[in-house]
Scaffold this active site. Structure first.
Site, PDB file in Angstrom:
ATOM      1  N   ASP A 270       0.793  -1.236   0.000  1.00  0.00           N
ATOM      2  CA  ASP A 270       0.000   0.000   0.000  1.00  0.00           C
ATOM      3  C   ASP A 270       0.819   1.278   0.000  1.00  0.00           C
ATOM      4  O   ASP A 270       0.363   2.320   0.467  1.00  0.00           O
ATOM      5  CB  ASP A 270      -0.928  -0.019   1.219  1.00  0.00           C
ATOM      6  CG  ASP A 270      -0.177  -0.370   2.491  1.00  0.00           C
ATOM      7  OD1 ASP A 270       1.046  -0.137   2.534  1.00  0.00           O
ATOM      8  OD2 ASP A 270      -0.799  -0.897   3.434  1.00  0.00           O
TER       9      ASP A 270
ATOM     10  N   GLU B 123      -0.749  -9.148  -0.969  1.00  0.00           N
ATOM     11  CA  GLU B 123      -1.237  -8.576   0.304  1.00  0.00           C
ATOM     12  C   GLU B 123      -2.460  -7.695   0.035  1.00  0.00           C
ATOM     13  O   GLU B 123      -2.552  -6.541   0.482  1.00  0.00           O
ATOM     14  CB  GLU B 123      -0.157  -7.801   1.055  1.00  0.00           C
ATOM     15  CG  GLU B 123      -0.465  -7.600   2.525  1.00  0.00           C
ATOM     16  CD  GLU B 123       0.602  -6.785   3.260  1.00  0.00           C
ATOM     17  OE1 GLU B 123       0.670  -5.567   3.081  1.00  0.00           O
ATOM     18  OE2 GLU B 123       1.382  -7.402   4.016  1.00  0.00           O
TER      19      GLU B 123
ATOM     20  N   GLU C 246      -1.947   4.996   3.351  1.00  0.00           N
ATOM     21  CA  GLU C 246      -1.944   3.613   2.867  1.00  0.00           C
ATOM     22  C   GLU C 246      -3.343   3.044   2.655  1.00  0.00           C
ATOM     23  O   GLU C 246      -3.564   2.247   1.738  1.00  0.00           O
ATOM     24  CB  GLU C 246      -1.165   2.721   3.845  1.00  0.00           C
ATOM     25  CG  GLU C 246       0.341   2.998   3.874  1.00  0.00           C
ATOM     26  CD  GLU C 246       0.735   4.173   4.763  1.00  0.00           C
ATOM     27  OE1 GLU C 246      -0.161   4.801   5.378  1.00  0.00           O
ATOM     28  OE2 GLU C 246       1.934   4.478   4.845  1.00  0.00           O
TER      29      GLU C 246
ATOM     30  N   HIS D 296       7.204   4.782  12.594  1.00  0.00           N
ATOM     31  CA  HIS D 296       7.435   5.600  11.396  1.00  0.00           C
ATOM     32  C   HIS D 296       6.165   6.125  10.726  1.00  0.00           C
ATOM     33  O   HIS D 296       6.234   6.828   9.720  1.00  0.00           O
ATOM     34  CB  HIS D 296       8.213   4.793  10.356  1.00  0.00           C
ATOM     35  CG  HIS D 296       7.402   3.703   9.715  1.00  0.00           C
ATOM     36  ND1 HIS D 296       6.544   3.935   8.652  1.00  0.00           N
ATOM     37  CD2 HIS D 296       7.284   2.396   9.989  1.00  0.00           C
ATOM     38  CE1 HIS D 296       5.957   2.800   8.312  1.00  0.00           C
ATOM     39  NE2 HIS D 296       6.386   1.842   9.116  1.00  0.00           N
TER      40      HIS D 296
ATOM     41  N   ARG E 208       3.197   8.061   9.093  1.00  0.00           N
ATOM     42  CA  ARG E 208       2.977   9.480   8.807  1.00  0.00           C
ATOM     43  C   ARG E 208       1.909  10.098   9.704  1.00  0.00           C
ATOM     44  O   ARG E 208       2.035  11.249  10.119  1.00  0.00           O
ATOM     45  CB  ARG E 208       2.550   9.662   7.346  1.00  0.00           C
ATOM     46  CG  ARG E 208       3.710   9.893   6.419  1.00  0.00           C
ATOM     47  CD  ARG E 208       3.290   9.996   4.968  1.00  0.00           C
ATOM     48  NE  ARG E 208       4.466   9.781   4.135  1.00  0.00           N
ATOM     49  CZ  ARG E 208       5.222  10.767   3.647  1.00  0.00           C
ATOM     50  NH1 ARG E 208       4.900  12.004   3.843  1.00  0.00           N
ATOM     51  NH2 ARG E 208       6.303  10.487   2.925  1.00  0.00           N
TER      52      ARG E 208
ATOM     53  N   HIS F 209      13.980   4.629  12.050  1.00  0.00           N
ATOM     54  CA  HIS F 209      13.648   4.789  10.628  1.00  0.00           C
ATOM     55  C   HIS F 209      14.360   6.032  10.087  1.00  0.00           C
ATOM     56  O   HIS F 209      14.552   7.006  10.805  1.00  0.00           O
ATOM     57  CB  HIS F 209      12.117   4.932  10.530  1.00  0.00           C
ATOM     58  CG  HIS F 209      11.556   4.801   9.160  1.00  0.00           C
ATOM     59  ND1 HIS F 209      11.681   5.774   8.200  1.00  0.00           N
ATOM     60  CD2 HIS F 209      10.826   3.815   8.582  1.00  0.00           C
ATOM     61  CE1 HIS F 209      11.054   5.400   7.089  1.00  0.00           C
ATOM     62  NE2 HIS F 209      10.526   4.197   7.292  1.00  0.00           N
TER      63      HIS F 209
HETATM   64  C1  UD1 Z   1       6.995   4.608   3.358  1.00  0.00           C
HETATM   65  C2  UD1 Z   1       5.543   4.259   2.991  1.00  0.00           C
HETATM   66  C3  UD1 Z   1       4.853   3.527   4.134  1.00  0.00           C
HETATM   67  C4  UD1 Z   1       5.659   2.328   4.601  1.00  0.00           C
HETATM   68  C5  UD1 Z   1       7.084   2.804   4.933  1.00  0.00           C
HETATM   69  C6  UD1 Z   1       7.937   1.622   5.302  1.00  0.00           C
HETATM   70  C7  UD1 Z   1       4.303   5.806   1.555  1.00  0.00           C
HETATM   71  C8  UD1 Z   1       3.463   7.022   1.496  1.00  0.00           C
HETATM   72  N1  UD1 Z   1       4.795   5.490   2.765  1.00  0.00           N
HETATM   73  O1  UD1 Z   1       6.952   5.555   4.416  1.00  0.00           O
HETATM   74  O2  UD1 Z   1       3.588   3.074   3.690  1.00  0.00           O
HETATM   75  O3  UD1 Z   1       5.054   1.787   5.728  1.00  0.00           O
HETATM   76  O4  UD1 Z   1       7.651   3.430   3.779  1.00  0.00           O
HETATM   77  O5  UD1 Z   1       9.098   1.996   5.954  1.00  0.00           O
HETATM   78  O6  UD1 Z   1       4.512   5.176   0.558  1.00  0.00           O
HETATM   79  N2  UD1 Z   1      14.530   7.942   3.899  1.00  0.00           N
HETATM   80  C9  UD1 Z   1      15.891   7.833   3.715  1.00  0.00           C
HETATM   81  N3  UD1 Z   1      16.404   6.617   3.321  1.00  0.00           N
HETATM   82  C10 UD1 Z   1      15.642   5.528   3.149  1.00  0.00           C
HETATM   83  C11 UD1 Z   1      14.268   5.644   3.367  1.00  0.00           C
HETATM   84  C12 UD1 Z   1      13.719   6.862   3.739  1.00  0.00           C
HETATM   85  O7  UD1 Z   1      16.627   8.794   3.874  1.00  0.00           O
HETATM   86  O8  UD1 Z   1      16.170   4.472   2.804  1.00  0.00           O
HETATM   87  C13 UD1 Z   1      13.962   9.250   4.279  1.00  0.00           C
HETATM   88  C14 UD1 Z   1      13.998  10.267   3.121  1.00  0.00           C
HETATM   89  O9  UD1 Z   1      14.223  11.539   3.646  1.00  0.00           O
HETATM   90  C15 UD1 Z   1      12.569  10.163   2.552  1.00  0.00           C
HETATM   91  C16 UD1 Z   1      11.785   9.964   3.825  1.00  0.00           C
HETATM   92  O10 UD1 Z   1      12.584   9.108   4.636  1.00  0.00           O
HETATM   93  O11 UD1 Z   1      12.177  11.306   1.819  1.00  0.00           O
HETATM   94  C17 UD1 Z   1      10.394   9.422   3.650  1.00  0.00           C
HETATM   95  O12 UD1 Z   1      10.369   8.255   2.841  1.00  0.00           O
HETATM   96  P1  UD1 Z   1       8.934   7.784   2.239  1.00  0.00           P
HETATM   97  O13 UD1 Z   1       9.150   6.527   1.481  1.00  0.00           O
HETATM   98  O14 UD1 Z   1       8.284   8.925   1.528  1.00  0.00           O
HETATM   99  O15 UD1 Z   1       8.053   7.556   3.508  1.00  0.00           O
HETATM  100  P2  UD1 Z   1       8.164   6.535   4.700  1.00  0.00           P
HETATM  101  O16 UD1 Z   1       7.778   7.288   5.922  1.00  0.00           O
HETATM  102  O17 UD1 Z   1       9.455   5.841   4.654  1.00  0.00           O
HETATM  103  N1  UDP Z   2      12.732  -4.118   9.622  1.00  0.00           N
HETATM  104  C1  UDP Z   2      14.076  -4.256   9.346  1.00  0.00           C
HETATM  105  N2  UDP Z   2      14.963  -3.438  10.014  1.00  0.00           N
HETATM  106  C2  UDP Z   2      14.571  -2.519  10.915  1.00  0.00           C
HETATM  107  C3  UDP Z   2      13.185  -2.378  11.183  1.00  0.00           C
HETATM  108  C4  UDP Z   2      12.293  -3.193  10.513  1.00  0.00           C
HETATM  109  O1  UDP Z   2      14.481  -5.093   8.541  1.00  0.00           O
HETATM  110  O2  UDP Z   2      15.427  -1.832  11.496  1.00  0.00           O
HETATM  111  C5  UDP Z   2      11.780  -4.958   8.874  1.00  0.00           C
HETATM  112  C6  UDP Z   2      10.755  -5.685   9.704  1.00  0.00           C
HETATM  113  O3  UDP Z   2      11.209  -6.969  10.046  1.00  0.00           O
HETATM  114  C7  UDP Z   2       9.538  -5.756   8.785  1.00  0.00           C
HETATM  115  C8  UDP Z   2       9.694  -4.540   7.919  1.00  0.00           C
HETATM  116  O4  UDP Z   2      11.029  -4.089   8.054  1.00  0.00           O
HETATM  117  O5  UDP Z   2       9.580  -6.897   7.927  1.00  0.00           O
HETATM  118  C9  UDP Z   2       8.733  -3.480   8.340  1.00  0.00           C
HETATM  119  O6  UDP Z   2       9.030  -2.293   7.704  1.00  0.00           O
HETATM  120  P1  UDP Z   2       8.414  -0.917   8.166  1.00  0.00           P
HETATM  121  O7  UDP Z   2       8.040  -0.980   9.600  1.00  0.00           O
HETATM  122  O8  UDP Z   2       9.371   0.133   7.734  1.00  0.00           O
HETATM  123  O9  UDP Z   2       7.129  -0.782   7.232  1.00  0.00           O
HETATM  124  P2  UDP Z   2       5.626  -1.308   7.363  1.00  0.00           P
HETATM  125  O10 UDP Z   2       5.645  -2.773   7.540  1.00  0.00           O
HETATM  126  O11 UDP Z   2       5.005  -0.574   8.505  1.00  0.00           O
HETATM  127  O12 UDP Z   2       5.016  -0.882   6.067  1.00  0.00           O
END
Ligand code: UD1
Ligand code: UDP
Length: 374
Positions: free
Chosen positions: A99, A121, A135, A216, A218, A248
């Site tokens: 999602d 999923e 999501e 993490h 939003r 995160h």
């Molecule tokens: C995203 C997804 C969320 C999912 C989560 C898993 C959307 C809207 N959100 O949220 O559904 O649960 O991923 O973790 O699709 N960033 C880094 N390096 C990384 C990853 C993130 O620097 O490897 C930072 C960047 O500044 C980036 C910000 O995190 O702009 C947000 O990343 P984004 O993918 O937009 O949102 P998440 O909160 O990670």
């Molecule tokens: N996870 C990981 N390293 C971390 C934290 C989480 O590998 O430091 C894994 C965790 O086991 C799970 C997935 O990341 O499988 C969950 O990701 P996240 O919580 O970012 O996203 P969500 O599942 O909420 O979309």
């Protein structure tokens, strides 16, 4: 034999990579398919951690992540750039999982080209478009036109049927997260070195009960994150616990946690752990505090009580099984529920039972068979 089908798997974040690598592995070794992988790289470092562990080299890396990206800018770029890959590859199917923005944009790009979408999923619903945000709407969008819905559980299947999705294209496959967890757990057991990073902390915190934390979402930015930090700080005032919190990379999360939880002896704020190390953290934790989707599925499989710091969940199965409990984001409530589990052995024992409502580790195999037959 029929010509192999070209399947383009599109993903962008850590959890999508974790939940799709078992399928990518399977498609790659199955003669019925030509498997291609496109990553939006909506996440960068956190996605690359999973690709490294799973040994996946994408055919297309769109490298879309920008620091502090907004939902609309990311969506616009993902739609256009994934569209270009679809024009180039012209796959028979596009597979997306979950999602995120990448899922929604990738699926729409496929729909615009009349390429059928397989949604892995499928059917998770909280019933509240603001929790989780965005999501809940992303997955409803994909659910409105996917040609194949791989529901992880019967609850998810029933949600799709209530939305009048044709039952012929809805299948209960289990969640691929269990496939991934089993794969990685076997590796941690066999190659302990992979989980070495946590060993020093395990020694430092010997004798204390470990509480694993992740957050993490939003919709929790701002007040919710502050409340979670306050709760963790209060829990850490107990000398019989230690908190391990891989933070995160979202700047909205880090800004709060790095300030509020700095300098506490028994709180370790870590960089995101790679998947084998995170599996190890689950294993050594007494309980988990999280707002993550994936962790809500993994913790029950391992019999780890999980307190879900969210107002709603689309994963009621963990709660029904008794391993997960919804505690919201009120700091006092999080602290109270945590203390209860720490101080009441009966309450703890009632939750610490392994359940596998999310799958049996064969979901990827079932999805591949469905793709071959559809
Ligand atoms: C995203 C997804 C969320 C999912 C989560 C898993 C959307 C809207 N959100 O949220 O559904 O649960 O991923 O973790 O699709 N960033 C880094 N390096 C990384 C990853 C993130 O620097 O490897 C930072 C960047 O500044 C980036 C910000 O995190 O702009 C947000 O990343 P984004 O993918 O937009 O949102 P998440 O909160 O990670
Ligand atoms: N996870 C990981 N390293 C971390 C934290 C989480 O590998 O430091 C894994 C965790 O086991 C799970 C997935 O990341 O499988 C969950 O990701 P996240 O919580 O970012 O996203 P969500 O599942 O909420 O979309």
């Amino acid at each position: 034999m029929a010509a192999p089908r070209k399947i383009l798997t599109v993903f962008g974040t850590r959890p999508e990579a974790i939940k799709l690598f078992p399928l990518v592995h399977r498609l790659a070794r199955d003669d019925r398919f030509i498997g291609r992988v496109c990553i939006s790289a909506q996440h960068r470092e956190m996605l690359d951690q999973v690709l490294d562990i799973a040994g996946i080299v994408p055919d297309h890396d769109l490298d879309l992540m920008t620091p502090g990206q907004t939902l609309d800018a990311l969506t616009a770029r993902a739609l256009v750039e994934i569209g270009k890959v679809l024009d180039l590859e012209q796959p028979d199917w596009v597979v997306v999982q979950g999602d995120t923005t990448t899922v929604m944009a990738g699926a729409i790009a496929a729909y615009y080209r009349k390429i059928p979408v397989c949604h892995v999923e499928a059917g998770l619903r909280s019933g509240d478009i603001h929790h989780p945000w965005p999501e809940e709407v992303n997955r409803r969008v994909v659910g409105s036109f996917a040609a194949l819905h791989c529901a992880p559980t019967t609850t998810a299947r029933d949600a799709l049927l209530r939305e009048n999705v044709d039952p012929a294209i809805v299948h209960v496959t289990g969640n691929t997260v269990i496939d991934a967890l089993q794969w990685v757990t076997a590796r941690v057991d066999n190659r302990l070195a992979l989980a070495d990073g946590l060993r020093a902390l395990e020694e430092r915190f010997a004798g204390r009960r470990i509480i694993g934390v992740t957050s993490h979402r939003r919709e929790n930015f701002g007040e919710g994150m502050q409340a979670i930090a306050k709760a963790v700080k209060s829990i850490a005032s107990r000398q019989d616990v230690a908190v391990i919190f891989p933070v995160h990379l979202n700047p909205q999360v880090r800004a709060v946690m790095k300030v509020e939880l700095a300098g506490l002896d028994n709180v370790a704020l870590l960089e995101p752990l790679d998947y084998p190390q995170f599996a190890r953290l689950l294993d050594i934790s007494h309980l988990m505090l999280t707002d993550s989707g994936g962790v809500q599925e993994e913790a029950p499989a391992l019999g780890k009580p999980v307190l879900v710091m969210r107002e709603t969940t689309e994963r009621p199965e963990g709660i029904a099984a008794g391993t997960a409990r919804l505690v919201g984001t009120d700091a006092d409530r999080i602290v109270r529920e945590t203390n209860r589990l720490l101080d009441d052995p009966a309450a703890y024992a009632a939750m610490a039972q392994a359940h596998n409502p999310f799958g049996d580790g064969h979901a990827a195999e079932r999805i591949a068979d469905l793709l071959a037959a559809s």
